[in-house]
Scaffold this motif. Structure first.
Motif, PDB file in Angstrom:
ATOM      1  N   UNK A 137       0.800  -1.217   0.000  1.00 40.85           N
ATOM      2  CA  UNK A 137       0.000   0.000   0.000  1.00 40.85           C
ATOM      3  C   UNK A 137       0.842   1.280   0.000  1.00 40.85           C
ATOM      4  N   UNK A 138       2.154   1.132  -0.101  1.00 46.04           N
ATOM      5  CA  UNK A 138       3.057   2.266   0.082  1.00 46.04           C
ATOM      6  C   UNK A 138       3.316   3.043  -1.202  1.00 46.04           C
ATOM      7  N   UNK A 139       3.781   4.264  -1.043  1.00 42.79           N
ATOM      8  CA  UNK A 139       4.186   5.100  -2.165  1.00 42.79           C
ATOM      9  C   UNK A 139       5.659   4.916  -2.473  1.00 42.79           C
ATOM     10  N   UNK A 140       6.097   5.438  -3.600  1.00 46.39           N
ATOM     11  CA  UNK A 140       7.470   5.240  -4.039  1.00 46.39           C
ATOM     12  C   UNK A 140       8.489   5.892  -3.115  1.00 46.39           C
ATOM     13  N   UNK A 141       8.096   6.873  -2.324  1.00 40.89           N
ATOM     14  CA  UNK A 141       9.035   7.544  -1.420  1.00 40.89           C
ATOM     15  C   UNK A 141       9.004   6.991   0.002  1.00 40.89           C
ATOM     16  N   UNK A 142       8.211   5.953   0.241  1.00 38.37           N
ATOM     17  CA  UNK A 142       8.056   5.434   1.602  1.00 38.37           C
ATOM     18  C   UNK A 142       9.228   4.569   2.066  1.00 38.37           C
ATOM     19  N   UNK A 143      10.027   4.072   1.133  1.00 41.01           N
ATOM     20  CA  UNK A 143      11.182   3.270   1.504  1.00 41.01           C
ATOM     21  C   UNK A 143      10.847   1.921   2.106  1.00 41.01           C
ATOM     22  N   UNK A 144       9.699   1.374   1.782  1.00 36.97           N
ATOM     23  CA  UNK A 144       9.295   0.083   2.336  1.00 36.97           C
ATOM     24  C   UNK A 144      10.047  -1.052   1.627  1.00 36.97           C
ATOM     25  N   UNK A 145      10.132  -2.211   2.268  1.00 36.06           N
ATOM     26  CA  UNK A 145      10.799  -3.349   1.629  1.00 36.06           C
ATOM     27  C   UNK A 145       9.889  -4.162   0.709  1.00 36.06           C
ATOM     28  N   UNK A 146       8.598  -3.794   0.645  1.00 36.73           N
ATOM     29  CA  UNK A 146       7.667  -4.610  -0.139  1.00 36.73           C
ATOM     30  C   UNK A 146       7.388  -4.058  -1.535  1.00 36.73           C
ATOM     31  N   UNK A 147       7.515  -2.753  -1.733  1.00 34.61           N
ATOM     32  CA  UNK A 147       7.146  -2.157  -3.021  1.00 34.61           C
ATOM     33  C   UNK A 147       8.098  -2.602  -4.123  1.00 34.61           C
ATOM     34  N   UNK A 148       7.530  -3.225  -5.167  1.00 33.48           N
ATOM     35  CA  UNK A 148       8.356  -3.622  -6.300  1.00 33.48           C
ATOM     36  C   UNK A 148       9.010  -2.383  -6.897  1.00 33.48           C
ATOM     37  N   UNK A 149      10.309  -2.409  -7.188  1.00 33.67           N
ATOM     38  CA  UNK A 149      11.173  -3.560  -7.421  1.00 33.67           C
ATOM     39  C   UNK A 149      11.859  -4.159  -6.199  1.00 33.67           C
ATOM     40  N   UNK A 150      11.527  -3.732  -4.994  1.00 34.11           N
ATOM     41  CA  UNK A 150      12.067  -4.406  -3.802  1.00 34.11           C
ATOM     42  C   UNK A 150      11.501  -5.829  -3.742  1.00 34.11           C
ATOM     43  N   UNK A 151      12.198  -6.734  -3.076  1.00 31.80           N
ATOM     44  CA  UNK A 151      11.797  -8.151  -3.096  1.00 31.80           C
ATOM     45  C   UNK A 151      10.760  -8.565  -2.061  1.00 31.80           C
ATOM     46  N   UNK A 152      10.313  -7.658  -1.187  1.00 30.39           N
ATOM     47  CA  UNK A 152       9.496  -8.050  -0.036  1.00 30.39           C
ATOM     48  C   UNK A 152       8.274  -8.888  -0.326  1.00 30.39           C
ATOM     49  N   UNK A 153       7.479  -8.492  -1.317  1.00 29.79           N
ATOM     50  CA  UNK A 153       6.247  -9.260  -1.592  1.00 29.79           C
ATOM     51  C   UNK A 153       6.563 -10.642  -2.153  1.00 29.79           C
ATOM     52  N   UNK A 154       7.591 -10.738  -2.989  1.00 30.66           N
ATOM     53  CA  UNK A 154       7.965 -12.043  -3.559  1.00 30.66           C
ATOM     54  C   UNK A 154       8.498 -12.944  -2.451  1.00 30.66           C
ATOM     55  N   UNK A 155       9.322 -12.390  -1.562  1.00 26.97           N
ATOM     56  CA  UNK A 155       9.847 -13.175  -0.446  1.00 26.97           C
ATOM     57  C   UNK A 155       8.720 -13.628   0.484  1.00 26.97           C
ATOM     58  N   UNK A 156       7.790 -12.724   0.790  1.00 25.60           N
ATOM     59  CA  UNK A 156       6.678 -13.055   1.671  1.00 25.60           C
ATOM     60  C   UNK A 156       5.771 -14.119   1.044  1.00 25.60           C
ATOM     61  N   UNK A 157       5.432 -13.941  -0.232  1.00 20.56           N
ATOM     62  CA  UNK A 157       4.578 -14.924  -0.910  1.00 20.56           C
ATOM     63  C   UNK A 157       5.251 -16.289  -0.945  1.00 20.56           C
ATOM     64  N   UNK A 158       6.544 -16.310  -1.225  1.00 15.71           N
ATOM     65  CA  UNK A 158       7.283 -17.582  -1.258  1.00 15.71           C
ATOM     66  C   UNK A 158       7.223 -18.263   0.105  1.00 15.71           C
ATOM     67  N   UNK A 159       7.477 -17.499   1.166  1.00 11.80           N
ATOM     68  CA  UNK A 159       7.444 -18.055   2.520  1.00 11.80           C
ATOM     69  C   UNK A 159       6.056 -18.575   2.869  1.00 11.80           C
ATOM     70  N   UNK A 160       5.029 -17.824   2.496  1.00  7.58           N
ATOM     71  CA  UNK A 160       3.657 -18.242   2.791  1.00  7.58           C
ATOM     72  C   UNK A 160       3.293 -19.522   2.044  1.00  7.58           C
ATOM     73  N   UNK A 161       3.931 -19.750   0.882  1.00  6.93           N
ATOM     74  CA  UNK A 161       3.708 -20.971   0.108  1.00  6.93           C
ATOM     75  C   UNK A 161       4.670 -22.086   0.528  1.00  6.93           C
ATOM     76  N   UNK A 162       5.513 -21.804   1.521  1.00  6.82           N
ATOM     77  CA  UNK A 162       6.515 -22.747   2.027  1.00  6.82           C
ATOM     78  C   UNK A 162       7.491 -23.172   0.924  1.00  6.82           C
TER      79      UNK A 162
END
Length: 182
Positions: free
Chosen positions: A96-121
Protein backbone atom coordinates in the motif's frame (compact mmCIF):
# COMPACT_ATOMS: atom_id res chain seq x y z
CA UNK A 1 19.24 -22.40 -18.37
CA UNK A 2 21.40 -22.90 -15.31
CA UNK A 3 21.66 -21.31 -11.91
CA UNK A 4 24.82 -19.49 -10.91
CA UNK A 5 25.87 -22.65 -9.07
CA UNK A 6 25.70 -24.56 -12.36
CA UNK A 7 22.76 -26.79 -11.43
CA UNK A 8 19.98 -27.16 -14.00
CA UNK A 9 16.86 -25.22 -13.14
CA UNK A 10 13.68 -27.14 -12.62
CA UNK A 11 10.18 -25.97 -13.43
CA UNK A 12 8.77 -23.46 -10.93
CA UNK A 13 6.72 -24.80 -8.05
CA UNK A 14 4.54 -21.64 -7.93
CA UNK A 15 3.85 -18.64 -10.17
CA UNK A 16 3.22 -15.12 -8.89
CA UNK A 17 1.51 -12.60 -11.15
CA UNK A 18 1.45 -8.84 -11.14
CA UNK A 19 -2.17 -7.63 -11.11
CA UNK A 20 -2.63 -4.50 -13.24
CA UNK A 21 -1.64 -4.89 -16.86
CA UNK A 22 -0.78 -8.56 -16.36
CA UNK A 23 -3.87 -10.50 -15.28
CA UNK A 24 -6.38 -7.64 -15.47
CA UNK A 25 -6.57 -4.59 -17.72
CA UNK A 26 -4.81 -1.69 -16.04
CA UNK A 27 -7.23 0.94 -14.75
CA UNK A 28 -5.00 3.41 -12.86
CA UNK A 29 -5.83 3.61 -9.15
CA UNK A 30 -8.92 1.49 -9.63
CA UNK A 31 -11.26 1.48 -6.64
CA UNK A 32 -14.31 0.23 -8.57
CA UNK A 33 -14.76 -3.56 -8.80
CA UNK A 34 -17.11 -3.14 -11.78
CA UNK A 35 -14.17 -1.90 -13.87
CA UNK A 36 -12.15 -5.10 -13.44
CA UNK A 37 -11.62 -6.78 -16.81
CA UNK A 38 -9.42 -9.88 -17.19
CA UNK A 39 -6.56 -9.78 -19.68
CA UNK A 40 -7.12 -12.05 -22.69
CA UNK A 41 -6.35 -15.65 -21.82
CA UNK A 42 -5.73 -14.97 -18.12
CA UNK A 43 -8.39 -17.34 -16.79
CA UNK A 44 -7.25 -20.18 -19.06
CA UNK A 45 -3.61 -19.76 -18.06
CA UNK A 46 -4.43 -19.60 -14.35
CA UNK A 47 -6.78 -22.59 -14.55
CA UNK A 48 -4.12 -24.51 -16.49
CA UNK A 49 -1.60 -23.95 -13.70
CA UNK A 50 -4.14 -24.87 -11.03
CA UNK A 51 -5.06 -28.09 -12.87
CA UNK A 52 -1.38 -29.08 -12.69
CA UNK A 53 -1.26 -28.40 -8.96
CA UNK A 54 0.86 -25.26 -9.33
CA UNK A 55 0.01 -22.60 -6.71
CA UNK A 56 -0.70 -19.12 -8.11
CA UNK A 57 -0.53 -15.77 -6.38
CA UNK A 58 -0.68 -12.03 -6.91
CA UNK A 59 1.96 -9.45 -5.98
CA UNK A 60 0.72 -5.91 -6.56
CA UNK A 61 1.88 -2.38 -5.82
CA UNK A 62 -1.09 -0.21 -4.85
CA UNK A 63 0.44 3.21 -4.20
CA UNK A 64 -2.98 4.80 -4.72
CA UNK A 65 -3.64 3.90 -1.07
CA UNK A 66 -0.64 5.95 0.15
CA UNK A 67 -1.53 8.75 -2.25
CA UNK A 68 -5.13 8.93 -1.01
CA UNK A 69 -6.65 8.06 -4.40
CA UNK A 70 -8.23 4.84 -3.14
CA UNK A 71 -8.81 3.29 0.26
CA UNK A 72 -7.50 -0.10 1.34
CA UNK A 73 -11.15 -1.23 1.43
CA UNK A 74 -11.60 -0.22 -2.23
CA UNK A 75 -8.43 -2.08 -3.24
CA UNK A 76 -9.62 -5.13 -1.28
CA UNK A 77 -12.98 -4.95 -3.09
CA UNK A 78 -11.22 -4.78 -6.47
CA UNK A 79 -9.02 -7.74 -5.45
CA UNK A 80 -12.13 -9.66 -4.41
CA UNK A 81 -13.56 -9.05 -7.89
CA UNK A 82 -10.28 -10.22 -9.48
CA UNK A 83 -10.55 -13.36 -7.35
CA UNK A 84 -14.19 -13.82 -8.38
CA UNK A 85 -13.30 -13.56 -12.09
CA UNK A 86 -9.90 -15.30 -12.08
CA UNK A 87 -9.50 -17.03 -8.71
CA UNK A 88 -8.90 -18.73 -6.49
CA UNK A 89 -5.40 -17.48 -5.69
CA UNK A 90 -3.24 -19.21 -3.12
CA UNK A 91 -1.63 -16.00 -1.91
CA UNK A 92 -2.14 -12.24 -2.26
CA UNK A 93 0.53 -9.66 -1.44
CA UNK A 94 -0.45 -5.98 -1.62
CA UNK A 95 1.99 -3.09 -1.06
CA UNK A 96 0.00 0.00 0.00
CA UNK A 97 3.06 2.27 0.08
CA UNK A 98 4.19 5.10 -2.16
CA UNK A 99 7.47 5.24 -4.04
CA UNK A 100 9.03 7.54 -1.42
CA UNK A 101 8.06 5.43 1.60
CA UNK A 102 11.18 3.27 1.50
CA UNK A 103 9.29 0.08 2.34
CA UNK A 104 10.80 -3.35 1.63
CA UNK A 105 7.67 -4.61 -0.14
CA UNK A 106 7.15 -2.16 -3.02
CA UNK A 107 8.36 -3.62 -6.30
CA UNK A 108 11.17 -3.56 -7.42
CA UNK A 109 12.07 -4.41 -3.80
CA UNK A 110 11.80 -8.15 -3.10
CA UNK A 111 9.50 -8.05 -0.04
CA UNK A 112 6.25 -9.26 -1.59
CA UNK A 113 7.97 -12.04 -3.56
CA UNK A 114 9.85 -13.18 -0.45
CA UNK A 115 6.68 -13.06 1.67
CA UNK A 116 4.58 -14.92 -0.91
CA UNK A 117 7.28 -17.58 -1.26
CA UNK A 118 7.44 -18.06 2.52
CA UNK A 119 3.66 -18.24 2.79
CA UNK A 120 3.71 -20.97 0.11
CA UNK A 121 6.52 -22.75 2.03
CA UNK A 122 8.85 -22.42 -0.96
CA UNK A 123 12.26 -20.94 -1.57
CA UNK A 124 12.16 -17.86 -3.83
CA UNK A 125 14.29 -19.78 -6.35
CA UNK A 126 11.37 -22.22 -6.71
CA UNK A 127 9.00 -19.39 -7.67
CA UNK A 128 8.49 -17.43 -10.88
CA UNK A 129 7.06 -13.94 -11.35
CA UNK A 130 5.16 -12.81 -14.44
CA UNK A 131 4.61 -9.09 -14.91
CA UNK A 132 4.39 -6.26 -17.42
CA UNK A 133 7.03 -3.76 -16.24
CA UNK A 134 10.61 -3.61 -15.06
CA UNK A 135 9.62 -3.30 -11.38
CA UNK A 136 8.14 -6.81 -11.58
CA UNK A 137 11.38 -8.14 -13.08
CA UNK A 138 13.43 -6.28 -10.47
CA UNK A 139 11.45 -7.69 -7.56
CA UNK A 140 11.89 -11.22 -8.89
CA UNK A 141 15.63 -10.74 -9.42
CA UNK A 142 16.11 -9.18 -5.97
CA UNK A 143 14.28 -12.12 -4.37
CA UNK A 144 16.13 -14.76 -6.38
CA UNK A 145 13.03 -15.82 -8.32
CA UNK A 146 12.71 -16.29 -12.07
CA UNK A 147 10.74 -13.82 -14.14
CA UNK A 148 9.07 -13.37 -17.50
CA UNK A 149 7.97 -10.01 -18.87
CA UNK A 150 4.73 -9.76 -20.86
CA UNK A 151 4.96 -6.26 -22.35
CA UNK A 152 1.97 -3.95 -22.78
CA UNK A 153 1.67 -0.50 -24.34
CA UNK A 154 3.18 1.07 -21.20
CA UNK A 155 6.22 -1.21 -20.98
CA UNK A 156 9.38 0.73 -21.75
CA UNK A 157 11.79 -0.44 -24.43
CA UNK A 158 14.63 -0.62 -21.91
CA UNK A 159 12.48 -2.84 -19.66
CA UNK A 160 11.95 -5.22 -22.57
CA UNK A 161 15.65 -5.24 -23.49
CA UNK A 162 16.79 -5.90 -19.92
CA UNK A 163 14.16 -8.53 -19.00
CA UNK A 164 15.49 -12.05 -18.35
CA UNK A 165 12.74 -13.46 -20.61
CA UNK A 166 9.97 -11.89 -22.69
CA UNK A 167 6.73 -13.43 -23.95
CA UNK A 168 3.94 -12.07 -26.13
CA UNK A 169 1.19 -13.19 -23.74
CA UNK A 170 0.52 -15.04 -20.49
CA UNK A 171 0.36 -18.45 -22.15
CA UNK A 172 3.74 -17.81 -23.75
CA UNK A 173 5.18 -16.68 -20.41
CA UNK A 174 4.11 -19.90 -18.70
CA UNK A 175 5.40 -21.99 -21.61
CA UNK A 176 8.77 -20.20 -21.35
CA UNK A 177 9.03 -21.07 -17.65
CA UNK A 178 8.49 -24.75 -18.30
CA UNK A 179 10.79 -24.73 -21.34
CA UNK A 180 13.66 -23.76 -18.99
CA UNK A 181 13.40 -26.99 -17.00
CA UNK A 182 15.37 -30.16 -17.76
Amino acid sequence: MHTSAGRPRTAPRAVLFDRDGTIVVDVPYNGDPSLVQPMPGAREVLDGLRSRGIPVGVVTNQSGIARGYVTREQVDAVNARVEELLGPFDVWEVCPHGSDDGCPCRKPAPGMVLSASARLDLEPSEVAVIGDIGADMGAAAAAGARAVLVPTDITLGEEIRSAPAVAADLAGAVAALWAEGP
